[in-house]
Every structure is written in C-alpha cells, then in structure tokens.
Design a protein around this motif. Sequence first.
Motif, PDB file in Angstrom:
ATOM      1  N   LEU A 151      11.920  -0.675   6.577  1.00  0.00           N
ATOM      2  CA  LEU A 151      11.551  -0.336   7.946  1.00  0.00           C
ATOM      3  C   LEU A 151      10.695   0.927   8.001  1.00  0.00           C
ATOM      4  CD1 LEU A 151      11.759  -0.831  10.971  1.00  0.00           C
ATOM      5  CD2 LEU A 151      13.931   0.437  10.964  1.00  0.00           C
ATOM      6  N   ARG A 152      11.035   1.910   7.187  1.00  0.00           N
ATOM      7  CA  ARG A 152      10.254   3.160   7.212  1.00  0.00           C
ATOM      8  C   ARG A 152       8.807   2.912   6.824  1.00  0.00           C
ATOM      9  NH1 ARG A 152      12.407   8.186   3.799  1.00  0.00           N
ATOM     10  NH2 ARG A 152      12.083   6.679   2.112  1.00  0.00           N
ATOM     11  N   GLY A 153       8.588   2.073   5.812  1.00  0.00           N
ATOM     12  CA  GLY A 153       7.219   1.751   5.415  1.00  0.00           C
ATOM     13  C   GLY A 153       6.458   1.021   6.521  1.00  0.00           C
ATOM     14  N   GLU A 154       7.149   0.133   7.240  1.00  0.00           N
ATOM     15  CA  GLU A 154       6.494  -0.596   8.326  1.00  0.00           C
ATOM     16  C   GLU A 154       6.101   0.351   9.459  1.00  0.00           C
ATOM     17  OE1 GLU A 154       9.255  -3.566   9.466  1.00  0.00           O
ATOM     18  OE2 GLU A 154       9.046  -4.755   7.636  1.00  0.00           O
ATOM     19  N   VAL A 155       6.968   1.322   9.769  1.00  0.00           N
ATOM     20  CA  VAL A 155       6.654   2.282  10.829  1.00  0.00           C
ATOM     21  C   VAL A 155       5.496   3.177  10.408  1.00  0.00           C
ATOM     22  CG1 VAL A 155       7.568   4.249  12.143  1.00  0.00           C
ATOM     23  CG2 VAL A 155       8.990   2.217  11.763  1.00  0.00           C
ATOM     24  N   ARG A 156       5.498   3.620   9.155  1.00  0.00           N
ATOM     25  CA  ARG A 156       4.388   4.451   8.679  1.00  0.00           C
ATOM     26  C   ARG A 156       3.073   3.685   8.698  1.00  0.00           C
ATOM     27  NH1 ARG A 156       4.560   6.015   3.505  1.00  0.00           N
ATOM     28  NH2 ARG A 156       3.383   7.933   3.893  1.00  0.00           N
ATOM     29  N   ASP A 157       3.116   2.404   8.347  1.00  0.00           N
ATOM     30  CA  ASP A 157       1.910   1.581   8.411  1.00  0.00           C
ATOM     31  C   ASP A 157       1.412   1.458   9.849  1.00  0.00           C
ATOM     32  OD1 ASP A 157       1.755   1.136   5.685  1.00  0.00           O
ATOM     33  OD2 ASP A 157       2.982  -0.687   5.762  1.00  0.00           O
ATOM     34  N   ALA A 158       2.343   1.330  10.789  1.00  0.00           N
ATOM     35  CA  ALA A 158       1.955   1.228  12.198  1.00  0.00           C
ATOM     36  C   ALA A 158       1.280   2.512  12.663  1.00  0.00           C
ATOM     37  CB  ALA A 158       3.184   0.934  13.055  1.00  0.00           C
ATOM     38  N   PHE A 159       1.805   3.663  12.256  1.00  0.00           N
ATOM     39  CA  PHE A 159       1.182   4.931  12.618  1.00  0.00           C
ATOM     40  C   PHE A 159      -0.197   5.071  11.971  1.00  0.00           C
ATOM     41  CE2 PHE A 159       5.172   6.392  14.354  1.00  0.00           C
ATOM     42  CZ  PHE A 159       4.776   7.335  15.284  1.00  0.00           C
ATOM     43  N   ALA A 160      -0.307   4.627  10.719  1.00  0.00           N
ATOM     44  CA  ALA A 160      -1.601   4.711  10.043  1.00  0.00           C
ATOM     45  C   ALA A 160      -2.638   3.856  10.752  1.00  0.00           C
ATOM     46  CB  ALA A 160      -1.455   4.272   8.584  1.00  0.00           C
ATOM     47  N   MET A 161      -2.279   2.664  11.174  1.00  0.00           N
ATOM     48  CA  MET A 161      -3.219   1.796  11.881  1.00  0.00           C
ATOM     49  C   MET A 161      -3.529   2.355  13.265  1.00  0.00           C
ATOM     50  SD  MET A 161      -4.096  -0.469   9.791  1.00  0.00           S
ATOM     51  CE  MET A 161      -5.034  -1.434  10.974  1.00  0.00           C
ATOM     52  N   GLY A 162      -2.532   2.968  13.906  1.00  0.00           N
ATOM     53  CA  GLY A 162      -2.767   3.560  15.221  1.00  0.00           C
ATOM     54  C   GLY A 162      -3.752   4.711  15.165  1.00  0.00           C
ATOM     55  N   THR A 163      -3.558   5.602  14.201  1.00  0.00           N
ATOM     56  CA  THR A 163      -4.496   6.723  14.074  1.00  0.00           C
ATOM     57  C   THR A 163      -5.874   6.233  13.630  1.00  0.00           C
ATOM     58  OG1 THR A 163      -3.634   7.111  11.837  1.00  0.00           O
ATOM     59  CG2 THR A 163      -2.749   8.465  13.622  1.00  0.00           C
ATOM     60  N   ARG A 164      -5.919   5.159  12.855  1.00  0.00           N
ATOM     61  CA  ARG A 164      -7.211   4.597  12.468  1.00  0.00           C
ATOM     62  C   ARG A 164      -7.975   4.124  13.707  1.00  0.00           C
ATOM     63  NH1 ARG A 164      -7.410   0.156   7.765  1.00  0.00           N
ATOM     64  NH2 ARG A 164      -6.843   2.029   6.578  1.00  0.00           N
ATOM     65  N   MET A 165      -7.263   3.552  14.673  1.00  0.00           N
ATOM     66  CA  MET A 165      -7.921   3.138  15.914  1.00  0.00           C
ATOM     67  C   MET A 165      -8.467   4.352  16.669  1.00  0.00           C
ATOM     68  SD  MET A 165      -8.021  -0.089  16.142  1.00  0.00           S
ATOM     69  CE  MET A 165      -8.570  -0.093  17.844  1.00  0.00           C
ATOM     70  N   VAL A 166      -7.721   5.461  16.664  1.00  0.00           N
ATOM     71  CA  VAL A 166      -8.207   6.681  17.314  1.00  0.00           C
ATOM     72  C   VAL A 166      -9.493   7.146  16.648  1.00  0.00           C
ATOM     73  CG1 VAL A 166      -7.678   9.097  17.827  1.00  0.00           C
ATOM     74  CG2 VAL A 166      -5.892   7.359  18.027  1.00  0.00           C
ATOM     75  N   TRP A 167      -9.524   7.143  15.314  1.00  0.00           N
ATOM     76  CA  TRP A 167     -10.728   7.593  14.606  1.00  0.00           C
ATOM     77  C   TRP A 167     -11.906   6.671  14.891  1.00  0.00           C
ATOM     78  CZ3 TRP A 167      -8.683  11.755  14.495  1.00  0.00           C
ATOM     79  CH2 TRP A 167      -7.569  12.137  13.759  1.00  0.00           C
TER      80      TRP A 167
END
Length: 221
Positions: A151-167
């Motif tokens: 679960l922790r890896g899935e949440v970190r992946d979600a944050f990484a994709m979210g910040t990628r959208m911001v960039w």
Amino acid sequence: MLGLSLIIPFFAILTGVSVELFNKYRPQNYVGWALTVLGFGLLTRLDAHSPRLTYIAVQAPLGAGLGVVWISTQFPVLAPVPARGGEAAYALAFWTFARNVAQSWGVVAGGAVLQNALRRRLPAPFLAALPQGQDLAYAAIPTIPALPEPLRGEVRDAFAMGTRMVWRVMVGVACLGFLSCFLMREEPMVQDSLEMKKGEEDAESVELEKNEYSGWSRSAG
C-alpha cells in the motif's frame, strides 16, 4: 528544495549585473523562460523511485530559470517609464502586485491539480480512511511512513504521478512566458540618477517655456 534555494539567488544577482553591463533585458528573459521550461520538463521525468541525487540535480536548470525570470521581468515594465516624476514607483508597485496575485493563483491551481490527481489515483480503501473535508495531500502525507507494503508503494506512486501533473501544467505556463518575450520591446534604460535628474531638469525647462509662452500670449492678446 536545496537545489532551488541555492541557485535562485545566484542567478538573480547575475541577471541584474548582466542588465547593468549590457543595458539589455530581452536576452535574459528568453534565457530565463527557456531554462524554466527545461527545468519543469525534467521534473516531469521523476517518479517515486528516482534517487535523491537525481531530484536535487534536476532542480538546477529550474532554479537558474526562476532566478533569471525573478529579476528580468521587471525591466520591461520599468524601462518605458519616463525618468521624471514618480511613475517608476507606480509601475514597480503594479508589477509586484501582479506577480503576487499570480503566485497566489499558482498555488491554488497547483493544489487543485494535485488534489484531483490524488483523488483519481490513490487506492480506494486508503482514500476512504482519510478524514473527509481536508486537503488530501496534507491528510495523507503523515500516514505514509506507517503504511504496510504494497500500500505504501501505491500511495507514493500516486503522489509521484500527481506532482508530475503539476509539473506538466507548469511547463505549459512557462511556455506561455517564453512566448510573451516575442511581444517585448527593448527600451533604453536610465543608467543612473544623473540621467534621471537631467531628464527631470529637461522636462521642467520645457514646462517653464510653455508657461512663459502662455503668459506672453495672454499679454499680447
């Protein structure tokens, strides 16, 4: 944030010095926005597994670009302003106001993009366990270290994709900034206080001549 905090001040100072030396500001704006586009573009390549050295190093071109743009954008506003009077103060105040308003809206827009991305990508059970009515990022971040795998890896992946959208959004904004340079004129700038004083004296002389001519015309009439 180490890469940004170390690089932005250096390039901001360097930009001010270059404008003073060459009496030009358009090239600095082109370079600044180009580096900003490149910097945000590199940030879109990061993911949850990027090494710390990588995500610090890719901030270098972004920090350079933001440092240049931080200073170079004020010169196109101030250069066309007449040397006499207090117009420069009004122009600088408006420029500062516009930048602060834009930064505020930028924070709101970035937060909205991240919030929507997290809402779509976070695992449903984890999302349901978060407090309702709160910002997802602030509610989720403190809980991540205690989460079990995977679960922790899935949440970190979600944050990484979210910040990628911001960039990605910021890449678009930076591209608009770069395109705005084509509408910019290169105006001669007042070099020092002596030139400004001379401009004021010339304007006062013209005004005095107008007053004298007006008084002579009324007397003649």
